[in-house]
Design an enzyme around this catalytic site. Structure first.
Site, mmCIF file in Angstrom:
data_model
loop_
_atom_site.group_PDB
_atom_site.id
_atom_site.type_symbol
_atom_site.label_atom_id
_atom_site.label_comp_id
_atom_site.label_asym_id
_atom_site.label_seq_id
_atom_site.Cartn_x
_atom_site.Cartn_y
_atom_site.Cartn_z
ATOM 1 N N LYS A 1 6.686 11.841 -23.266
ATOM 2 C CA LYS A 1 6.265 11.779 -24.584
ATOM 3 C C LYS A 1 5.993 10.459 -25.078
ATOM 4 C CE LYS A 1 9.171 14.469 -27.082
ATOM 5 N NZ LYS A 1 10.420 14.664 -27.651
ATOM 6 N N ARG B 1 13.222 10.342 -30.908
ATOM 7 C CA ARG B 1 12.824 11.240 -30.150
ATOM 8 C C ARG B 1 13.315 10.771 -28.470
ATOM 9 N NH1 ARG B 1 6.659 12.244 -31.477
ATOM 10 N NH2 ARG B 1 7.158 14.471 -30.541
ATOM 11 N N GLY C 1 13.428 21.307 -25.868
ATOM 12 C CA GLY C 1 14.594 21.625 -26.623
ATOM 13 C C GLY C 1 15.804 21.322 -25.929
ATOM 14 N N MET D 1 16.802 17.771 -25.233
ATOM 15 C CA MET D 1 17.322 16.811 -25.952
ATOM 16 C C MET D 1 17.064 16.799 -27.373
ATOM 17 S SD MET D 1 18.232 14.611 -23.439
ATOM 18 C CE MET D 1 17.708 14.202 -21.962
ATOM 19 N N ARG E 1 1.100 17.235 -24.363
ATOM 20 C CA ARG E 1 1.588 17.008 -23.026
ATOM 21 C C ARG E 1 0.650 18.236 -22.315
ATOM 22 N NH1 ARG E 1 7.417 19.418 -24.787
ATOM 23 N NH2 ARG E 1 6.560 21.376 -25.471
ATOM 24 N N HIS F 1 11.524 28.724 -29.084
ATOM 25 C CA HIS F 1 12.796 28.499 -27.860
ATOM 26 C C HIS F 1 12.515 29.545 -27.033
ATOM 27 C CE1 HIS F 1 16.244 27.888 -25.920
ATOM 28 N NE2 HIS F 1 15.998 26.658 -25.712
ATOM 29 N N ARG G 1 16.049 41.458 10.947
ATOM 30 C CA ARG G 1 17.208 41.567 11.606
ATOM 31 C C ARG G 1 17.646 42.896 11.996
ATOM 32 N NH1 ARG G 1 16.877 39.780 6.369
ATOM 33 N NH2 ARG G 1 17.324 37.764 5.690
ATOM 34 N N ARG H 1 15.186 39.569 15.884
ATOM 35 C CA ARG H 1 16.533 38.927 16.340
ATOM 36 C C ARG H 1 17.449 40.183 16.759
ATOM 37 N NH1 ARG H 1 20.288 36.330 11.778
ATOM 38 N NH2 ARG H 1 20.564 38.646 11.652
ATOM 39 N N SER I 1 14.280 28.735 15.719
ATOM 40 C CA SER I 1 13.901 29.223 14.386
ATOM 41 C C SER I 1 15.049 28.620 13.723
ATOM 42 C CB SER I 1 13.606 30.701 13.846
ATOM 43 O OG SER I 1 13.785 30.814 12.614
ATOM 44 N N GLY J 1 18.009 28.732 11.339
ATOM 45 C CA GLY J 1 18.547 29.532 10.289
ATOM 46 C C GLY J 1 19.393 28.701 9.483
ATOM 47 N N THR J 2 18.666 28.178 8.498
ATOM 48 C CA THR J 2 19.147 27.545 7.320
ATOM 49 C C THR J 2 20.382 28.305 6.585
ATOM 50 O OG1 THR J 2 17.259 27.809 6.000
ATOM 51 C CG2 THR J 2 17.185 25.886 7.311
ATOM 52 N N ASN J 3 20.419 29.220 6.429
ATOM 53 C CA ASN J 3 21.612 29.883 5.582
ATOM 54 C C ASN J 3 22.661 29.462 6.392
ATOM 55 O OD1 ASN J 3 19.571 30.775 4.019
ATOM 56 N ND2 ASN J 3 19.980 33.012 4.729
ATOM 57 N N ASP J 4 22.897 29.875 7.600
ATOM 58 C CA ASP J 4 24.173 29.480 8.519
ATOM 59 C C ASP J 4 24.153 28.164 8.748
ATOM 60 O OD1 ASP J 4 25.915 31.954 8.697
ATOM 61 O OD2 ASP J 4 24.375 32.799 10.151
ATOM 62 N N CYS K 1 13.750 30.285 9.057
ATOM 63 C CA CYS K 1 14.040 31.650 8.411
ATOM 64 C C CYS K 1 15.255 31.214 7.415
ATOM 65 C CB CYS K 1 14.133 32.597 9.346
ATOM 66 S SG CYS K 1 15.591 32.432 10.554
ATOM 67 N N TYR L 1 6.277 26.877 11.003
ATOM 68 C CA TYR L 1 5.948 28.247 9.970
ATOM 69 C C TYR L 1 7.377 27.912 9.366
ATOM 70 C CZ TYR L 1 8.839 30.967 13.174
ATOM 71 O OH TYR L 1 9.869 31.285 13.835
HETATM 72 P P1 ADP Z 1 10.812 18.057 -28.689
HETATM 73 O O1 ADP Z 1 10.899 17.313 -27.326
HETATM 74 O O2 ADP Z 1 12.133 18.857 -28.793
HETATM 75 O O3 ADP Z 1 9.673 18.893 -29.035
HETATM 76 P P2 ADP Z 1 10.243 16.241 -30.580
HETATM 77 O O4 ADP Z 1 10.541 14.576 -30.282
HETATM 78 O O5 ADP Z 1 9.042 16.305 -30.182
HETATM 79 O O6 ADP Z 1 11.224 17.333 -29.854
HETATM 80 O O7 ADP Z 1 10.586 16.352 -32.265
HETATM 81 C C1 ADP Z 1 10.415 17.749 -32.450
HETATM 82 C C2 ADP Z 1 9.472 17.707 -33.679
HETATM 83 O O8 ADP Z 1 9.988 16.888 -34.725
HETATM 84 C C3 ADP Z 1 8.030 17.336 -33.506
HETATM 85 O O9 ADP Z 1 7.277 18.649 -33.039
HETATM 86 C C4 ADP Z 1 7.523 16.971 -34.770
HETATM 87 O O10 ADP Z 1 7.076 18.189 -35.664
HETATM 88 C C5 ADP Z 1 8.627 16.410 -35.544
HETATM 89 N N1 ADP Z 1 8.605 14.901 -35.501
HETATM 90 C C6 ADP Z 1 8.934 14.051 -34.574
HETATM 91 N N2 ADP Z 1 8.690 12.746 -34.630
HETATM 92 C C7 ADP Z 1 7.912 12.996 -36.057
HETATM 93 C C8 ADP Z 1 7.397 11.918 -36.843
HETATM 94 N N3 ADP Z 1 7.262 10.568 -36.681
HETATM 95 N N4 ADP Z 1 6.883 12.318 -37.885
HETATM 96 C C9 ADP Z 1 7.064 13.640 -38.368
HETATM 97 N N5 ADP Z 1 7.667 14.542 -37.587
HETATM 98 C C10 ADP Z 1 8.110 14.059 -36.480
HETATM 99 MG MG MG Z 2 22.864 33.757 10.926
HETATM 100 MG MG MG Z 3 7.916 17.889 -29.169
#
Ligand code: ADP
Ligand code: MG
Ligand code: MG
Length: 875
Positions: free
Chosen positions: A23, A93, A102, A104, A337, A456, A562, A618, A764, A766-769, A831, A851
Site C-alpha cells: 500500500k 493503515r 481485510g 489488518m 494494487r 469481503h 498404487r 508401484r 521417486s 515419496g514425500t508423504n512417507d 510423487c 519430473y
Molecule cells: P484495507 O487494506 O482493508 O483495504 P485500507 O487501509 O485500504 O484497508 O482502508 C480501508 C478504507 O478506508 C479505504 O478503502 C478508504 O476508503 C478508507 N481510507 C483509508 N485512508 C483514507 C484516507 N486518508 N482518507 C479517506 N478514506 C480513507
Molecule cells: Mg509410501
Molecule cells: Mg484498501
C-alpha cells in the site's frame, strides 16, 4: 546516520514494497505519477520487526521519527494535528508486502476530540458530518486499538436507529449522533476504566502500535499460512491525511477495477456509495451503485478515474484494483494494487495483456497463481439437470463455479460438518467478516444476503477459488435459529442447496455437476507454460478413469500407480485373503493366480489410456492386516466365505495386527516375506505390456519398489522381478525393455542413495512417507498436534502439505547428488502431495529433479508452477 524508519510518500516509490508494504509503495508511486493522492508517510516494515524485537514496544528513535514526519505532513497539508481551527485528521493503515485484504484493520478520522470536532464542524459548516466522523473514529479506535468488541457499539447504533424508525446511518440527525457519541464514550469508559483518549498524538501512537500488533492476530496468521507469506516480513504502517466521502451528496467512496475481476473483460468495473466513508463499500452494509452510474452523477470525477485507471494499468502492466474517495466533487486516489481476480479472469487477463502488447509471455505466466487454476478444473452444473432445476433466488455472481452442499450458518458449524462428518458445505451468512475465513475455506460455496461484488465474502472467495453468490436480496438469514428464508421458502441447517457463482442463481436441493475442460484462453495459456518449462509433470493415477482425466489435463505419464487399490476391490479381496491366510506356498500361489488376470487387465487399461507415455507401477505397499476383516461380524461372514472357522480367521487377524503398522510389515518387506506377490505382480505387468505392445502401443514398463531402506533389500526384490520377467519373455517369445526403481521414502534410503542406485534406474521421492519418517510424525495423527504447534508459533505451516525444505528437502537435495554419483543417468522424480504444490515444485526444480507427479486435478497447477520455476530460476 540514524536508520530511516519513516518515508514521506514523495520519498518512496513502487519498487519499495519490502520496506513500505504494498500500500505504502503504491501510494508513493501514484504520488510520483502526479496523481491526486492525499499525502502522508509510511513507517517501514523494519520498524515493525524492531517492535517485535523489543517486546512489542516502539523505540524512542522510531517514535521521534514518527513525530518528526507528522510535522512534515502538517507543513505539506497546511493543517495541524489537534488544532481545532485547522485540524489535520489522518487514517492509519496497515500494509504488508503482499496484500492481505481485510486482514489488518484501518483506523479513520484519527486526531478528533471534542474541541477538534467543534472546529471541524465550524470549518466545514457541517456539524452532522463532523459528528459522524467522530462516532466512526471512536468505534474504530475502540475496536482496532483497544480490542473492544464492535457488538456493543452496534447495539447502541441500532437502538437509536430503531427508536427513530430509520434504516440507514446517513439518515441520523446531529442530535442522534451526539447521543451515540456520548453512549460510545461511556461504553469505552465502562470497558477500559478510563476516558476515551483526547490527545491526538497519543491516539496516533497507540494506533501505530495496534497495526504492528495486528500482524500477529489469528486471522492474519491463518491468512499467511494459507498464502505462503512468511511471518518475518512484518507490516508497514501508513499515516495519511484524510479526505471525506461522507460530507454530503457531492461526496462518495468506491472501488474500481481496470478490468472485470470475475470475467477478465477489459472494461472499468466498480462500485461506489454516495455520502459514505471507508469500509462502507466493502463491508456490504448498503448495496452500492455501479461505477457506470457515477458517469451520470459526477461525470468529471468519472472521466478522471477512467484516465487514471488506464495510466495505472499500463504503468503496472496488470489489472489494477483501486480505491478512491470523492470529496465535494474532487477525486482522490487512496490505493491501487494488482487486483484479485477469479482464475478465469486471471487467465483471460494474462492472455489479453500479451495480445495487447502490455507484457511478454513469461511475464504473463508469472501473473497467475498456479493454485488458482484449481477452480477452473472443477465442476459446473450438469446442463441437463440445471435446465430442470428452478432457481429460488438470485444474487450477484461473485466467484464462479458451481457447488451443492448442506447449509450451515456459521464458520464453527461449517467446520464441524466438513471436517468431522465430511459433508459438502454451503456457508450461508448475512454478510461475512474476516472471522469467517476458515469456515469459507472448507466450504464448497458461500452465499451471503448482503454485500456487493467487492464485499469481503466476494474478495476472499475469489482469492480461494471458492464459488460464491453475494448480495442475495431474496435471502433472509436467521443464524440464531439456524434457518434461512428465500422469500417464503424455509431452509434449515443441514438441508441441501446448490449455488452457481457464475450466474448468481440459488437452487433448492442437489444438482449434479460435470467436469471442466482445458480450452480457449486456458488452453493457450497452458501451451505457453509447456513451452517454457523443463520439469516434466506426471500424475498419480490408480485406474484408467483417473489416467484419462490426467491426460486431458496434460499429464506426461503416470508417476505413481498404487496397486493396492486393485487388490482391495470387492471381487478380489477374497482371493487376497486366501493368499494371506495360505498355509503353504502352493496355496498362496493358487490364490495369487486368481488375482493375476484381474491385475493384468487393470494394467492393460492403464497402458492403453496412456498410449505410450511412461507408467510407473508401484508394487503392493500396505500392511497385510488391512486386507482382513475389521470386526467380528465381518470376520464371521468372511470365515464362512472362505470355508474356515471363525477362530482360525480371528487368530490370523490378531497375529497380523501390528503395534505400529506405518513402520511395520509393508512395502518391499512384503515381497521379501512373500516373493510370490512380487512374482505375480511382475508377471501381470509384463504380460499386460506385451499384450498392449502387440496392439501397436509402445510400452516400457517401470516397476517401483516401495519402502526400500537398503541396497541389498532392493537387490533381492529386483532379482525376483528380473527372473520372472525373463520367464514371461521366454514364454511369450518377445523381449521388452523395462526399468526397476525405488521409492525413496525412508531417510536411510536417501542417505544411501548412491549405493542403492546400483539396483535402481530411477528414484521417486515419496514425500508423504518421507516427511512422516523424517519427522517421526504420523500423517494421520498430525492435525491435532500441528494445531498446537501453530498456536504456539512453533510451526508456520503443515509439512505434510508443504514440503519442509530445510529438513526433508535437504535429504532430497543430498540424495539427488548421491544418486547421480551412483548412476549418472538415474531418472529422478517426486510423487506425493508435494508434487502438486507450487512452492515445493519451485524447490524440486532448483534441486534438479526430472519430473513431479501429482493427482490429476493438480496437473495443470504443476505445469504452470514448473513454468514459473523455470522463469524464476533463469532470473
Ligand atoms: P484495507 O487494506 O482493508 O483495504 P485500507 O487501509 O485500504 O484497508 O482502508 C480501508 C478504507 O478506508 C479505504 O478503502 C478508504 O476508503 C478508507 N481510507 C483509508 N485512508 C483514507 C484516507 N486518508 N482518507 C479517506 N478514506 C480513507
Ligand atoms: Mg509410501
Ligand atoms: Mg484498501
Amino acid at each position: 546516520m540514524a536508520k530511516k524508519y519513516v518515508y514521506l510518500f514523495s520519498e518512496g516509490n513502487g519498487s519499495m514494497r519490502e520496506l513500505l508494504g504494498g500500500k505504502g509503495a503504491n501510494l508513493a508511486e501514484m504520488t510520483g505519477l502526479g496523481m491526486p493522492v492525499p499525502q502522508g508517510f509510511t513507517i517501514t516494515t523494519e520498524a515493525c520487526t524492531e517492535y517485535y524485537a523489543h517486546h512489542r514496544e516502539i523505540s524512542d528513535e522510531i517514535k521521534d521519527q514518527i513525530f518528526e514526519y507528522l510535522e512534515k505532513l502538517e507543513t505539506i497539508t497546511g493543517k495541524k494535528f489537534g488544532d481545532p481551527k485547522n485540524p489535520l485528521l489522518c487514517s492509519v493503515r496497515s500494509g504488508a508486502r503482499a496484500s492481505m485484504p481485510g486482514m489488518m484493520d484501518t483506523i479513520l478520522n484519527l486526531g478528533l476530540n471534542e474541541e477538534v470536532l467543534e472546529g471541524l464542524a465550524e470549518l466545514t459548516n457541517n456539524r452532522r458530518f463532523a459528528l459522524d466522523a467522530y462516532r466512526r473514529f471512536i468505534q474504530m479506535f475502540s475496536d482496532v486499538v483497544m480490542g473492544i468488541s464492535k457488538d456493543g457499539f452496534d447495539v447502541i447504533l441500532d437502538d437509536v436507529k430503531l427508536r427513530k424508525g430509520i434504516e440507514y446511518d446517513y439518515q441520523l440527525e446531529p442530535e442522534d449522533l451526539e447521543e451515540i457519541i456520548a453512549r460510545y464514550k461511556q461504553l469505552y469508559k465502562d470497558d477500559q476504566g478510563v476516558d476515551f483518549p483526547t490527545d491526538p498524538k497519543q491516539q496516533l501512537f497507540e494506533a501505530v502500535k495496534a497495526v504492528f500488533a495486528s500482524w500477529e492476530n489469528p486471522r492474519a496468521i491463518y491468512y499467511r499460512r494459507m498464502n505462503d507469506i512468511p511471518s518475518s516480513w512484518g507490516t508497514a504502517v501508513t499515516v495519511q491525511s484524510m479526505v471525506f466521502g461522507n460530507m454530503g451528496n457531492d461526496c462518495g467512496t468506491g472501488v474500481a477495477f481496470t478490468r472485470n475481476p470475475a470475467t477478465g473483460e477489459k472494461k472499468l468495473y466498480g462500485e461506489f456509495l454516495m455520502n459514505a466513508q471507508g469500509e462502507d463499500v466493502v463491508a456490504g452494509i448498503r448495496t452500492p451503485k455501479t461505477i457506470k452510474e457515477l458517469a451520470q452523477i459526477m461525470p468529471e470525477a468519472y472521466n478522471q478515474i477512467i484516465q487514471i485507471a488506464d495510466t495505472l494499468e499500463k504503468h503496472n502492466q496488470d489489472m489494477q484494483d483501486m480505491e478512491f474517495t470523492i470529496e465535494k466533487g474532487k477525486l482522490y486516489m487512496l490505493q491501487t494494487r494488482n487486483g484479485k481476480r477469479t482464475a478465469q479472469a486471471a487467465v483471460k487477463i494474462a492472455v489479453d495483456l500479451v495480445d495487447q502488447g502490455l507484457c511478454t509471455i513469461e511475464e504473463a505466466l508469472l501473473k497467475v497463481e498456479p493454485n488458482r487454476l484449481d477452480s477452473l478444473l472443477h465442476p459446473q452444473f450438469d446442463p441437463e439437470a440445471l435446465a430442470k432445476a428452478e432457481a429460488i433466488a438470485k444474487g450477484l455472481p461473485a466467484s464462479p463455479g458451481a457447488a451443492s452442499g448442506r447449509v450451515y450458518f456459521n464458520a464453527e458449524d461449517a467446520k464441524e460438518a466438513a471436517l468431522k462428518r465430511n459433508e459438502p458445505v454451503i456457508l450461508v451468512r448475512a454478510e461475512t467478516s474476516p472471522e469467517d475465513i476458515e469456515g469459507m475455506s472448507i466450504s464448497q460455496g458461500i452465499l451471503t444476503a448482503r454485500g456487493g461484488m467487492t464485499s469481503h465474502a466476494a474478495v476472499v472467495a475469489r482469492g480461494m477459488g471458492r464459488c460464491c453468490v453475494s448480495g442475495c436480496n431474496d435471502l433472509r438469514v436467521d443464524s440464531d435459529n439456524k434457518v434461512c428464508y428465500f422469500n417464503a421458502i424455509k431452509v434449515n441447517e443441514g438441508e441441501y442447496i446448490s449455488i452457481d457463482g457464475t450466474t448468481g442463481r440459488v437452487y433448492l436441493g442437489q444438482i449434479p455437476t460435470v467436469e471442466a475442460t482445458l480450452s480457449g484462453d486456458f488452453g493457450r495459456f497452458m501451451e505457453w507454460a509447456d513451452q517454457v518449462r523443463t520439469l516434466k509433470v506426471r500424475t498419480n493415477a490408480d485406474n484408467p478413469k483417473d489416467a484419462r482425466q490426467a491426460r486431458l489435463f496434460g499429464a506426461e505419464g503416470i508417476g505413481l500407480c498404487r496397486t493396492e487399490h486393485m487388490f482391495f476391490a470387492k471381487d478380489r479381496i477374497l482371493a487376497m485373503r486366501q493368499m494371506i491366510l495360505a498355509k503353504t506356498k502352493a496355496e498362496r500361489v493358487a490364490a495369487l493366480e486368481k488375482i493375476l488376470p484381474m491385475q493384468q487387465k487393470d494394467f492393460e487399461g492403464m497402458y492403453r489410456e496412456m498410449a505410450g507415455l511412461p507408467v510407473t507401477i508401484r508394487f503392493l505397499d500396505p500392511p497385510l492386516h488391512e486386507f482382513l476383516p475389521h470386526d467380528d461380524d465381518e470376520t464371521a461372514i468372511t470365515a464362512y466365505e472362505m470355508g474356515i472357522s471363525f477362530t482360525e480367521l480371528k487368530n490370523s487377524v490378531n497375529r497380523l495386527k501390528e503395534v505400529n503398522p506405518m513402520l511395520g510389515h509393508r512395502g518391499c518387506r512384503l515381497a521379501i516375506s512373500y516373493p510370490e506377490i512380487a512374482q505375480m505382480q511382475t508377471r501381470a505387468v509384463m504380460q499386460a505390456a506385451i499384450n498392449v505392445v502387440r496392439e501397436g502401443i509402445n510400452v516400457t514398463p517401470e516397476i517401483m519398489i516401495p519402502l526400500v531402506a537398503d541396497a541389498a533389500e532392493l537387490g533381492f526384490v529386483k532379482n525376483i522381478v528380473d527372473e520372472e520377467a525373463k520367464a514371461v519373455f521366454e514364454e511369450q517369445g518377445i523381449k521388452l525393455d523395462y526399468k526397476v526403481g525405488a521409492m525413496i521414502e525412508i531417510p536411510r534410503a536417501a542417505l544411501l542413495a548412491e549405493e542403492i542406485a546400483k539396483y535402481a534406474e530411477f528414484y521417486s521421492f515419496g514425500t508423504n512417507d518421507l516427511t512422516q519418517t523424517t519427522y517421526g510424525l504420523s500423517r494421520d495423527d498430525a492435525s491435532q498436534i500441528l494445531d498446537d504447534y501453530f498456536k504456539q508459533r512453533i510451526f508456520e505451516y503443515d509439512p505434510t502439505t508443504k514440503l519442509d525444505q530445510n529438513g526433508v528437502g535437504k535429504l532430497i537435495r543430498m540424495a539427488a547428488i548421491w544418486a547421480r554419483q551412483g548412476r549418472k543417468d538415474i531418472h529422478l522424480g517426486v510423487c506425493g502431495e508435494h508434487g502438486g504444490d507450487p512452492v515445493s515444485i519451485q524447490f524440486f526444480q532448483t534441486v534438479g529433479l526430472d519430473y513431479v507427479s501429482c493427482s490429476p486435478y493438480r496437473v495443470p497447477v504443476a505445469r504452470l508452477a514448473a513454468a514459473q520455476a523455470e522463469i524464476n530460476n533463469r532470473k
